[in-house]
Design an enzyme around this catalytic site. Sequence first.
Site, PDB file in Angstrom:
ATOM      1  N   ARG A   1      10.740  -5.184 -15.593  1.00 12.95           N
ATOM      2  CA  ARG A   1      11.843  -5.295 -16.389  1.00 12.95           C
ATOM      3  C   ARG A   1      12.281  -4.059 -17.135  1.00 12.95           C
ATOM      4  O   ARG A   1      13.643  -4.072 -17.356  1.00 12.95           O
ATOM      5  CB  ARG A   1      11.698  -6.327 -17.612  1.00 12.95           C
ATOM      6  CG  ARG A   1      11.215  -7.874 -16.757  1.00 12.95           C
ATOM      7  CD  ARG A   1      11.201  -8.972 -17.846  1.00 12.95           C
ATOM      8  NE  ARG A   1      12.258  -8.932 -18.417  1.00 12.95           N
ATOM      9  CZ  ARG A   1      12.821  -8.692 -19.553  1.00 12.95           C
ATOM     10  NH1 ARG A   1      11.874  -8.040 -20.202  1.00 12.95           N
ATOM     11  NH2 ARG A   1      13.823  -9.112 -20.063  1.00 12.95           N
TER      12      ARG A   1
ATOM     13  N   GLU B   1      16.342 -26.264 -19.568  1.00 16.61           N
ATOM     14  CA  GLU B   1      15.323 -25.613 -18.601  1.00 16.61           C
ATOM     15  C   GLU B   1      15.158 -24.428 -19.228  1.00 16.61           C
ATOM     16  O   GLU B   1      15.131 -23.193 -18.885  1.00 16.61           O
ATOM     17  CB  GLU B   1      16.223 -25.481 -17.256  1.00 16.61           C
ATOM     18  CG  GLU B   1      16.734 -26.733 -16.681  1.00 16.61           C
ATOM     19  CD  GLU B   1      17.272 -26.268 -15.663  1.00 16.61           C
ATOM     20  OE1 GLU B   1      18.262 -25.095 -15.431  1.00 16.61           O
ATOM     21  OE2 GLU B   1      17.520 -27.039 -14.586  1.00 16.61           O
ATOM     22  N   PRO B   2      14.182 -24.446 -20.469  1.00 24.48           N
ATOM     23  CA  PRO B   2      13.783 -23.117 -20.954  1.00 24.48           C
ATOM     24  C   PRO B   2      12.544 -22.607 -20.137  1.00 24.48           C
ATOM     25  O   PRO B   2      11.850 -23.157 -19.592  1.00 24.48           O
ATOM     26  CB  PRO B   2      13.004 -23.451 -22.315  1.00 24.48           C
ATOM     27  CG  PRO B   2      12.634 -24.936 -22.234  1.00 24.48           C
ATOM     28  CD  PRO B   2      13.716 -25.628 -21.106  1.00 24.48           C
ATOM     29  N   GLY B   3      12.735 -21.210 -19.818  1.00 21.82           N
ATOM     30  CA  GLY B   3      11.651 -20.592 -19.273  1.00 21.82           C
ATOM     31  C   GLY B   3      10.861 -19.341 -20.277  1.00 21.82           C
ATOM     32  O   GLY B   3      10.090 -19.485 -21.060  1.00 21.82           O
ATOM     33  N   ARG B   4      11.795 -18.291 -20.712  1.00 17.08           N
ATOM     34  CA  ARG B   4      11.530 -17.212 -21.462  1.00 17.08           C
ATOM     35  C   ARG B   4      11.035 -17.860 -22.965  1.00 17.08           C
ATOM     36  O   ARG B   4       9.826 -17.178 -23.237  1.00 17.08           O
ATOM     37  CB  ARG B   4      12.684 -16.352 -21.448  1.00 17.08           C
ATOM     38  CG  ARG B   4      12.240 -14.937 -22.117  1.00 17.08           C
ATOM     39  CD  ARG B   4      13.468 -14.071 -22.529  1.00 17.08           C
ATOM     40  NE  ARG B   4      14.423 -14.119 -21.188  1.00 17.08           N
ATOM     41  CZ  ARG B   4      14.324 -13.277 -20.438  1.00 17.08           C
ATOM     42  NH1 ARG B   4      13.473 -12.320 -20.290  1.00 17.08           N
ATOM     43  NH2 ARG B   4      15.334 -13.279 -19.289  1.00 17.08           N
TER      44      ARG B   4
ATOM     45  N   GLY C   1      17.967 -20.308 -21.259  1.00 16.48           N
ATOM     46  CA  GLY C   1      18.778 -18.936 -21.645  1.00 16.48           C
ATOM     47  C   GLY C   1      18.490 -18.550 -23.111  1.00 16.48           C
ATOM     48  O   GLY C   1      19.008 -17.517 -23.375  1.00 16.48           O
TER      49      GLY C   1
ATOM     50  N   CYS D   1       4.858   5.810  -8.001  1.00 13.89           N
ATOM     51  CA  CYS D   1       5.572   7.350  -7.788  1.00 13.89           C
ATOM     52  C   CYS D   1       6.819   7.128  -7.947  1.00 13.89           C
ATOM     53  O   CYS D   1       7.917   7.009  -6.960  1.00 13.89           O
ATOM     54  CB  CYS D   1       5.185   7.474  -6.202  1.00 13.89           C
ATOM     55  SG  CYS D   1       3.380   8.230  -6.135  1.00 13.89           S
ATOM     56  N   GLU D   2       7.242   6.794  -9.162  1.00  9.64           N
ATOM     57  CA  GLU D   2       8.682   6.706  -9.551  1.00  9.64           C
ATOM     58  C   GLU D   2       8.656   7.313 -11.203  1.00  9.64           C
ATOM     59  O   GLU D   2       8.146   6.930 -11.922  1.00  9.64           O
ATOM     60  CB  GLU D   2       9.143   5.523  -9.513  1.00  9.64           C
ATOM     61  CG  GLU D   2       9.129   4.674  -8.442  1.00  9.64           C
ATOM     62  CD  GLU D   2      10.462   4.723  -7.496  1.00  9.64           C
ATOM     63  OE1 GLU D   2      11.477   5.320  -7.895  1.00  9.64           O
ATOM     64  OE2 GLU D   2      10.210   4.716  -6.194  1.00  9.64           O
TER      65      GLU D   2
ATOM     66  N   TYR E   1       8.687 -13.454 -16.795  1.00 11.53           N
ATOM     67  CA  TYR E   1       9.418 -12.599 -15.754  1.00 11.53           C
ATOM     68  C   TYR E   1       8.682 -11.458 -15.482  1.00 11.53           C
ATOM     69  O   TYR E   1       9.064 -10.229 -15.396  1.00 11.53           O
ATOM     70  CB  TYR E   1      10.861 -12.305 -16.297  1.00 11.53           C
ATOM     71  CG  TYR E   1      11.612 -13.550 -16.399  1.00 11.53           C
ATOM     72  CD1 TYR E   1      11.920 -14.391 -15.186  1.00 11.53           C
ATOM     73  CD2 TYR E   1      11.758 -14.098 -17.608  1.00 11.53           C
ATOM     74  CE1 TYR E   1      12.885 -15.388 -15.309  1.00 11.53           C
ATOM     75  CE2 TYR E   1      12.678 -15.472 -17.618  1.00 11.53           C
ATOM     76  CZ  TYR E   1      12.991 -16.120 -16.397  1.00 11.53           C
ATOM     77  OH  TYR E   1      13.856 -17.135 -16.507  1.00 11.53           O
TER      78      TYR E   1
END
Length: 442
Positions: free
Chosen positions: A331, A291-294, A247, A362-363, A391
């Site tokens: 994101r 549990e680090p990710g980012r 987190g 196409c958005e 991510y």
Amino acid sequence: MLGNKAVNEKNHLEIAGCDVVLLADKLGTPLYVFDEALLRENMREYKKVFEERYPEVSIAFAGKAFLCSAMCRVLGQEGLWLDTVSGGEYYTALGSGFPMEQVLFHGNNKSPEEHSLVLKNGIGRWVIDSESELDLLIEEAQKYERGKLPVFFRITPGIDPHTHAFITTGKVDSKFGLPLMEGIALLVVQKALSCGYLDVKGIHCHIGSQIDTLEPFGKAIEVMVRFLAEVGEKTRCLLPELDLGGGLGVPYLDEDKGRFPSVESYAEIICGAVKENCQKYKVPLPHLFVEPGRSIGNTAGSTIYRVGTVKEIPGIKKYVAVDGGMADNPRPVLYDAKYQSLVGNRVLGGGKEKVSIVGKCCETGDVIIGDTELVPVMRGDVLVVEGTGAYNHSMASNYNMIPRPGVVFIREGKPVLVVRPESWYDLTRRDIIPDYLQEEGE
Ligand SMILES: Cc1ncc(COP(=O)(O)O)c(C=O)c1O
């Protein structure tokens, strides 16, 4: 600039010593580019700052942030655990030769296929998310061939980390985990302890992601240690492990660099709060997991694009369209996430202008950076978006039937392809034209 970047004599951007223009020419765009040395440095930093402050600790990289077989190999070499949340992530680890006794398996709704894959091949810690999952597992664990199945329980400590609602996970009203209210979590843990087939190692929480203050972590730790003490008191069983999830937030923009706590200050608060609360609630220090990710992956990754259409609406806006977009980076659309970019083939130069960087989907919402200042941009330029190491690859889609980009690691100044770019062929590989749609006489 984020990460290890420099400008060379050609005024080109280099990532970890590799010229992004050469990368784009050689490997095509869009392309996810990782500085392997920085990835490893970030992993080592986590290990170092926690091991200096706490007797027993395991760092588990959250695979949801970025996973591929080469990443599993790097994690294995660096001695990290791996946190997986699906059969696919688990399968990636298994296929890469990662030590499966260092894998955590999460999920709020694990499928029967996921249950059998993991139980067949073994697991470090299975994280039970609900009572209904426990009931299934008690049946299945009787046939587990590696002894008692080691499990954690995911608890929702009821803490609001004040981050984006979509990445807030530890409040009581959450699809994840067991609430402490009305003794719900306690009853479930008691049931597991008494069944005889599970090795109940400890409890887990993850309060959210991209968190910019340390205070919520401290609060969650107090709740979790108090619960460890309660379990000890009511069951006479002191659970030996505590997993506090990930987190820690990271800056995506230069101007945010001072806003996020360092990994060291995060470790200081976490280890200090665990020790303090263990003393307060009279429980022995548990083996700690984070549990680090980012905060391991993000600054080590960038995406390089090629500029296509440049369109100016006089007095209104200048649009710079690149050959990727929300399919490789959802994101901004999902979380209103902000990014910064550089023109890779002309980094320094006067006369900056305000532009919007948009994708090719196409958005109308397919905007990578709403408003940014860039040196004047032309068709064919190489555009680098920074801080896409977490991510992005893992959240990429084939929306609009756009092939997903490949991934390169830069190692000692040289690119090494670790995920090949998808081709148009890949896009239709799973298609089936059933008999009734075949042309007659074919
Ligand atoms: C259970 C769990 N652990 C760890 C993480 C990693 O979080 P972060 O990438 O913010 O460090 C997440 C992310 O949502 C998660 O759900």
